[in-house]
Scaffold this motif. Sequence first.
Motif, PDB file in Angstrom:
ATOM      1  N   GLY A   1      52.727  43.115  40.528  1.00  0.00           N
ATOM      2  CA  GLY A   1      52.360  43.952  41.653  1.00  0.00           C
ATOM      3  C   GLY A   1      51.307  43.331  42.559  1.00  0.00           C
ATOM      4  O   GLY A   1      50.490  42.517  42.120  1.00  0.00           O
ATOM      5  N   HIS A   2      51.338  43.732  43.831  1.00  0.00           N
ATOM      6  CA  HIS A   2      50.346  43.309  44.829  1.00  0.00           C
ATOM      7  C   HIS A   2      50.384  44.354  45.933  1.00  0.00           C
ATOM      8  O   HIS A   2      51.400  44.520  46.597  1.00  0.00           O
ATOM      9  CB  HIS A   2      50.708  41.932  45.379  1.00  0.00           C
ATOM     10  CG  HIS A   2      49.624  41.255  46.164  1.00  0.00           C
ATOM     11  ND1 HIS A   2      48.904  41.902  47.163  1.00  0.00           N
ATOM     12  CD2 HIS A   2      49.137  39.988  46.120  1.00  0.00           C
ATOM     13  CE1 HIS A   2      48.023  41.055  47.678  1.00  0.00           C
ATOM     14  NE2 HIS A   2      48.142  39.899  47.051  1.00  0.00           N
ATOM     15  N   VAL A   3      49.261  45.071  46.148  1.00  0.00           N
ATOM     16  CA  VAL A   3      49.283  46.160  47.130  1.00  0.00           C
ATOM     17  C   VAL A   3      48.973  45.700  48.543  1.00  0.00           C
ATOM     18  O   VAL A   3      49.167  46.461  49.495  1.00  0.00           O
ATOM     19  CB  VAL A   3      48.330  47.317  46.739  1.00  0.00           C
ATOM     20  CG1 VAL A   3      48.687  47.871  45.375  1.00  0.00           C
ATOM     21  CG2 VAL A   3      46.886  46.896  46.799  1.00  0.00           C
ATOM     22  N   GLY A   4      48.487  44.473  48.725  1.00  0.00           N
ATOM     23  CA  GLY A   4      48.264  43.963  50.070  1.00  0.00           C
ATOM     24  C   GLY A   4      47.339  44.844  50.887  1.00  0.00           C
ATOM     25  O   GLY A   4      46.241  45.209  50.453  1.00  0.00           O
ATOM     26  N   ALA A   5      47.800  45.246  52.071  1.00  0.00           N
ATOM     27  CA  ALA A   5      46.989  46.042  52.993  1.00  0.00           C
ATOM     28  C   ALA A   5      46.753  47.457  52.503  1.00  0.00           C
ATOM     29  O   ALA A   5      45.916  48.173  53.061  1.00  0.00           O
ATOM     30  CB  ALA A   5      47.654  46.079  54.369  1.00  0.00           C
ATOM     31  N   ALA A   6      47.460  47.895  51.466  1.00  0.00           N
ATOM     32  CA  ALA A   6      47.260  49.236  50.921  1.00  0.00           C
ATOM     33  C   ALA A   6      46.079  49.302  49.956  1.00  0.00           C
ATOM     34  O   ALA A   6      45.878  50.314  49.294  1.00  0.00           O
ATOM     35  CB  ALA A   6      48.534  49.721  50.233  1.00  0.00           C
ATOM     36  N   SER A   7      45.291  48.228  49.892  1.00  0.00           N
ATOM     37  CA  SER A   7      44.066  48.238  49.104  1.00  0.00           C
ATOM     38  C   SER A   7      42.899  48.708  49.978  1.00  0.00           C
ATOM     39  O   SER A   7      43.105  49.270  51.060  1.00  0.00           O
ATOM     40  CB  SER A   7      43.793  46.842  48.526  1.00  0.00           C
ATOM     41  OG  SER A   7      42.742  46.903  47.586  1.00  0.00           O
ATOM     42  N   HIS A   8      41.660  48.455  49.522  1.00  0.00           N
ATOM     43  CA  HIS A   8      40.473  48.940  50.234  1.00  0.00           C
ATOM     44  C   HIS A   8      39.331  47.964  50.004  1.00  0.00           C
ATOM     45  O   HIS A   8      39.243  47.341  48.926  1.00  0.00           O
ATOM     46  CB  HIS A   8      40.092  50.339  49.717  1.00  0.00           C
ATOM     47  CG  HIS A   8      39.044  51.016  50.534  1.00  0.00           C
ATOM     48  ND1 HIS A   8      37.689  50.787  50.352  1.00  0.00           N
ATOM     49  CD2 HIS A   8      39.151  51.911  51.552  1.00  0.00           C
ATOM     50  CE1 HIS A   8      37.009  51.521  51.216  1.00  0.00           C
ATOM     51  NE2 HIS A   8      37.868  52.217  51.959  1.00  0.00           N
ATOM     52  N   PRO A   9      38.425  47.813  50.984  1.00  0.00           N
ATOM     53  CA  PRO A   9      37.278  46.904  50.804  1.00  0.00           C
ATOM     54  C   PRO A   9      36.448  47.179  49.559  1.00  0.00           C
ATOM     55  O   PRO A   9      35.807  46.257  49.024  1.00  0.00           O
ATOM     56  CB  PRO A   9      36.459  47.117  52.081  1.00  0.00           C
ATOM     57  CG  PRO A   9      37.458  47.531  53.108  1.00  0.00           C
ATOM     58  CD  PRO A   9      38.463  48.363  52.364  1.00  0.00           C
ATOM     59  N   ASP A  10      36.465  48.420  49.062  1.00  0.00           N
ATOM     60  CA  ASP A  10      35.686  48.732  47.860  1.00  0.00           C
ATOM     61  C   ASP A  10      36.154  47.942  46.644  1.00  0.00           C
ATOM     62  O   ASP A  10      35.400  47.769  45.680  1.00  0.00           O
ATOM     63  CB  ASP A  10      35.768  50.231  47.549  1.00  0.00           C
ATOM     64  CG  ASP A  10      34.900  51.070  48.468  1.00  0.00           C
ATOM     65  OD1 ASP A  10      34.315  50.496  49.423  1.00  0.00           O
ATOM     66  OD2 ASP A  10      34.817  52.293  48.257  1.00  0.00           O
ATOM     67  N   HIS A  11      37.385  47.479  46.655  1.00  0.00           N
ATOM     68  CA  HIS A  11      37.880  46.660  45.550  1.00  0.00           C
ATOM     69  C   HIS A  11      37.435  45.206  45.667  1.00  0.00           C
ATOM     70  O   HIS A  11      37.570  44.443  44.714  1.00  0.00           O
ATOM     71  CB  HIS A  11      39.414  46.685  45.507  1.00  0.00           C
ATOM     72  CG  HIS A  11      39.989  48.003  45.075  1.00  0.00           C
ATOM     73  ND1 HIS A  11      39.843  48.507  43.809  1.00  0.00           N
ATOM     74  CD2 HIS A  11      40.710  48.920  45.770  1.00  0.00           C
ATOM     75  CE1 HIS A  11      40.448  49.675  43.725  1.00  0.00           C
ATOM     76  NE2 HIS A  11      40.989  49.950  44.898  1.00  0.00           N
ATOM     77  N   PHE A  12      36.909  44.829  46.840  1.00  0.00           N
ATOM     78  CA  PHE A  12      36.622  43.414  47.108  1.00  0.00           C
ATOM     79  C   PHE A  12      35.193  43.176  47.577  1.00  0.00           C
ATOM     80  O   PHE A  12      34.931  42.227  48.317  1.00  0.00           O
ATOM     81  CB  PHE A  12      37.596  42.874  48.160  1.00  0.00           C
ATOM     82  CG  PHE A  12      39.046  43.156  47.868  1.00  0.00           C
ATOM     83  CD1 PHE A  12      39.623  42.728  46.684  1.00  0.00           C
ATOM     84  CD2 PHE A  12      39.823  43.874  48.750  1.00  0.00           C
ATOM     85  CE1 PHE A  12      40.957  42.993  46.401  1.00  0.00           C
ATOM     86  CE2 PHE A  12      41.152  44.153  48.488  1.00  0.00           C
ATOM     87  CZ  PHE A  12      41.719  43.707  47.298  1.00  0.00           C
TER      88      PHE A  12
END
Length: 362
Positions: A104-115
């Motif tokens: 899996g890879h959510v790409g743009a469906a992620s959020h800056p809080d994860h990074f």
Amino acid sequence: MTTTQPLLQPVRLGALELSNSVVMAPMTRARAQNAELAPTDLHATYYAQRAGAGLIVTEGTWVNTDAIGFINVPGIYSDTQTAGWVKVTEAVHEAGGRIVSQFGHVGAASHPDHFGGRLPAGPSAINPGEKSFTPSGPKDTVTPRAYTAAEIAATIADYRHAAENARRAGFDGVEIHAQQSQLIPQFLNPRLNQRTDAYGGSSEKRAQFLLDILDAVGDVWGSDRVSVKMSPTWDNGGTFTADEEALADYDQLFKKLSDSNLAYLHLLGTPGTIEERIALFSRYRAHYQGNIVANLGFTQALGNEILDHGIVNAVSFAEPFIANPDLVERFAQGHPLADGDRGTYYAGHSEGYTDYPAFTAN
């Protein structure tokens, strides 16, 4: 055990020989509660309990750190994670099961809080309009940065590395997560992919990212142990719409994938009557000549009926496997199904995960 039901018949999907036609669909369960995002002994117990399925597809696992978009989901990009998956595959095989790893890879469906505040990336700098489950709760997605050509090449290489790790971990094959709002569907979507390079500008070019991933993973595994899960009718009411243009693009992609000698294509349908399900999967079948695993809201009766029509090769079940680790045995013996506790689907330790019992007569 009665074997007259189509669901209980053995089936071959590419190089995968299954003892029955019941597939355990991938389900995020958020039990990798450790800094390494590695599967634990608890995961090994959970999957081994469900080894009666003809095939288990793991929860979607991250192919790199940029793929992350949900808390406590395991990855398959590190040595520690790979070692954890070894325990899982050994437990499933010892119990007589077969298991493939979903990437899996959510790409743009992620959020800056994860990074740590860094923007996630997508095919173009366009907000997908989804929600990401962050450490502090669900948050709306933001406008991502667009992938550079070098980052696309690096991501494809990460899928290849994940495939190598999956082989080392002892899996029987791999499945590429290309459904709903994740990275690959973002590349397929003309609203989210407005690139003008080799990965955008036409439906064929938008599909190139998936095809390149399949080539990379197939180099490691052989195409007959590789599969893809897709959801042509996925509609979030905004950036993803299942209009006729989108469905026509999938029709053409399925024709292309027919030449790929995949183990199977795992396809989401839509809720509805058996007639409606047959109509939709007949459309898929008209364009894809390989093995099809049907998914989404099937009951035992609906699963047997669609298999009886000969338009799909197996049926996958998700939620019924949560509270019924012995689901196939319950199908065979006509035992009632238990209901799961939704409050523990994405939280807890063993509670609501490995503590559901097999059926016992009173």
